[in-house]
Motif scaffolding. Structure first.
Motif, PDB file in Angstrom:
ATOM      1  N   MET A 324      97.035  12.155  81.788  1.00 51.50           N
ATOM      2  CA  MET A 324      96.398  12.977  81.582  1.00 51.50           C
ATOM      3  C   MET A 324      97.460  14.269  82.088  1.00 51.50           C
ATOM      4  SD  MET A 324      92.011  11.833  82.640  1.00 51.50           S
ATOM      5  CE  MET A 324      92.830  11.580  84.878  1.00 51.50           C
ATOM      6  N   LEU A 325      97.140  14.285  82.374  1.00 51.01           N
ATOM      7  CA  LEU A 325      98.287  16.477  82.704  1.00 51.01           C
ATOM      8  C   LEU A 325      99.489  16.098  82.217  1.00 51.01           C
ATOM      9  CD1 LEU A 325      98.465  18.376  84.903  1.00 51.01           C
ATOM     10  CD2 LEU A 325     100.146  16.876  86.707  1.00 51.01           C
ATOM     11  N   ALA A 406      89.175  19.136  85.293  1.00 53.27           N
ATOM     12  CA  ALA A 406      89.121  19.022  83.948  1.00 53.27           C
ATOM     13  C   ALA A 406      90.414  20.022  83.474  1.00 53.27           C
ATOM     14  CB  ALA A 406      88.054  20.095  83.198  1.00 53.27           C
ATOM     15  N   LEU A 407      90.920  19.731  82.436  1.00 54.56           N
ATOM     16  CA  LEU A 407      92.124  19.983  81.904  1.00 54.56           C
ATOM     17  C   LEU A 407      91.670  20.894  80.347  1.00 54.56           C
ATOM     18  CD1 LEU A 407      94.838  17.243  83.319  1.00 54.56           C
ATOM     19  CD2 LEU A 407      94.275  19.712  84.512  1.00 54.56           C
ATOM     20  N   THR A 408      92.067  21.835  80.089  1.00 61.82           N
ATOM     21  CA  THR A 408      91.358  22.531  78.844  1.00 61.82           C
ATOM     22  C   THR A 408      92.140  23.812  78.901  1.00 61.82           C
ATOM     23  OG1 THR A 408      89.566  23.718  79.950  1.00 61.82           O
ATOM     24  CG2 THR A 408      89.035  21.561  79.170  1.00 61.82           C
ATOM     25  N   PRO A 409      92.301  23.941  77.507  1.00 59.74           N
ATOM     26  CA  PRO A 409      93.225  25.021  77.433  1.00 59.74           C
ATOM     27  C   PRO A 409      91.898  26.572  78.111  1.00 59.74           C
ATOM     28  CG  PRO A 409      92.856  24.320  75.271  1.00 59.74           C
ATOM     29  CD  PRO A 409      92.368  23.615  76.492  1.00 59.74           C
ATOM     30  N   GLU A 410      90.921  26.592  78.124  1.00 57.55           N
ATOM     31  CA  GLU A 410      90.635  27.722  78.938  1.00 57.55           C
ATOM     32  C   GLU A 410      90.295  27.384  80.024  1.00 57.55           C
ATOM     33  OE1 GLU A 410      88.650  26.512  75.301  1.00 57.55           O
ATOM     34  OE2 GLU A 410      88.989  25.322  76.699  1.00 57.55           O
TER      35      GLU A 410
END
Length: 460
Positions: A324-325, A406-410
């Motif tokens: 995921m990373l 959680a990995l998001t652009p935000e």
């Protein structure tokens, strides 16, 4: 009885005719001589000033009074010091202009001086704006000016003995016209100890627009030197300015080189500091290793937001989080986010497992050999893996303790915000001692227990 046309003139008539011809010739000669030797009006006797006036007419026609930065043009008729600026030994520069103001800067005097600033609009008399500007002040702003208007300013200083030194050369300045649009403000992308990368919004109104980039070092000494051109022309809306000094701060601005608004500079950036020290090399060693064994220098991390990824192949939650990373890493790189890097810090027990695990990662790692991996785990007080430490781009301190989740652009933007605004530690030695003390207290045991989505150290 009259004379026929061919009759000979009498002596009297011949004399009158010769006098008339002579008078006509003399009159024409006098007119020619007066034209050749006619004196210019007094206010145009300075050739330097005539050049300045012509330049002003061109600027007004093309740019409605655009600013010419740092120029010291010729003066009107007056003393030799006024027209040539001899004896001043320093110059005044334009820092910025708006529609109704102009800001000036100059070098700090080597002695306890007092400054006088004068202004002239058009061909009016010089007006003293202030004759008691204190020695410590190296920048002033004149407000209340008219838009799209041409002015001249000059400066002089009084020595401790009470004598006034000669004025600087009159500096022509034009305020901006109403509705003029500046270029976008440059934004810093990344930094190291000797370079700063900038970007700005491209101007789409002119095809293949070119830009000039100027720089000024922050602080009294830097401001006194005025703006320096570091990139005379670039089509790409972004540059990397090299050759800077570690621990110094710099301001930048850009201006267009073509189109109706050419020459109007953007606003200046806030001071952008270079790194105080190469913390990334001091803490992470001189080299990093990539999949396949290729090594890269650690200084490629300079100015970037660094994420230390503590993980191990034997840890099931780590093997679940790593793909995921990796997807998130590739997504951010594809979006143009080149101002960050992940560094794998392995807690594997065997080199073969480390190499196999590194083969699934697109980022570099701390070399397996040596004690540095374990030292970093202790320094950053890692008690559970996977652990993702987001470090400050300024000094390497921890900006986000653990980015696993959680990995998001935000989320990435929130990391950037804190990583680029983390305060610079003033005493690296004291900070290192504190971190080592805390790490030694927290990493007393070496037994790992995996439960759910994390593997943790438990004390014996």
């Amino acid at each position: 009885m009259g004379y026929p046309p061919s009759a000979t003139l009498t002596p009297t008539r011949r004399l009158n005719r010769e006098r008339l011809v002579l008078f006509t010739v003399l009159s024409a000669g006098l007119i020619l001589l007066s034209t050749i030797h006619r004196k210019e009006p007094e206010f145009l006797t300075s050739s330097a000033d005539k050049s300045s006036q012509n330049d002003f007419q061109v600027r007004m026609a093309q740019g409605h009074g655009r600013l010419v930065c740092g120029r010291t043009g010729g003066g009107m008729v007056g003393s030799k010091a006024e027209t040539q600026g001899e004896g001043a030994g320093y110059k005044m520069s334009v820092f910025a202009t708006t529609m109704d103001s102009a800001t000036f800067c100059w070098p700090k005097a080597p002695h306890d001086a007092v400054y006088e600033l004068q202004m002239r609009a058009g061909r009016e008399e010089w007006e003293s704006l202030s004759n008691d500007i204190p020695h410590a002040k190296v920048m002033v702003t004149k407000t209340g000016l008219d838009p799209a208007t041409h002015y001249h300013f000059r400066l002089r200083r009084r020595s401790p003995s009470g004598e006034w030194e000669p004025f600087t050369k009159p500096l022509p300045v034009s305020t901006l016209a109403v509705g003029m649009m500046r270029p976008s403000l440059p934004q810093p992308l990344s930094r190291s100890d000797n370079w700063i990368s900038l970007t700005w919004e491209a101007d789409n109104e002119v095809k293949n627009q070119k830009y000039k980039v100027e720089m000024m070092e922050a602080g009294e000494q830097g401001i006194g030197k005025g703006w320096k051109t570091v990139c005379p022309s670039t089509v790409t809306p972004g540059v990397r300015v090299k050759g800077l000094k570690a621990g110094r701060a710099y301001m930048f601005r850009v201006s267009r080189l073509s189109g109706p608004l050419a020459g109007i500079p953007s606003l200046a950036t806030d001071p952008v500091p270079t790194l105080h020290a190469q913390w990334y090399m001091n803490r992470l060693g001189n080299e990093l290793v990539k999949s396949g064994g290729k090594t890269i220098p650690t200084d490629c991390l300079g100015g970037k937001m660094v994420l230390l990824y503590f993980s191990a192949h034997w840890c099931p939650p780590c093997r679940q989080f790593t793909p995921m990373l990796a997807d998130f890493y590739n997504q951010m790189k594809a979006a143009g986010k080149d101002n960050f890097e992940i560094v794998f810090v392995s807690l594997d027990r065997e080199k073969s497992a480390f190499e196999e695990y590194l083969g699934t990662m697109p980022w570099p790692a701390i070399p397996y050999e040596g004690p540095l991996r374990q030292n970093l785990a202790q320094r950053f007080m890692v008690q559970g893996i996977p652990s993702l430490k987001v470090l400050s781009s300024v000094d390497g301190s921890v900006a986000v303790n653990n980015g696993v989740g959680a990995l998001t652009p935000e989320v990435f933007e929130s990391w950037e915000k804190v990583a680029y605004s983390a305060p610079v530690k003033q005493n690296e030695e004291d900070t290192t001692k504190t971190e080592k003390t805390q790490a030694s207290k927290s990493a007393g045991g070496k037994k790992w227990v995996c439960d759910g989505d994390k593997c943790e150290i438990v004390n014996d």
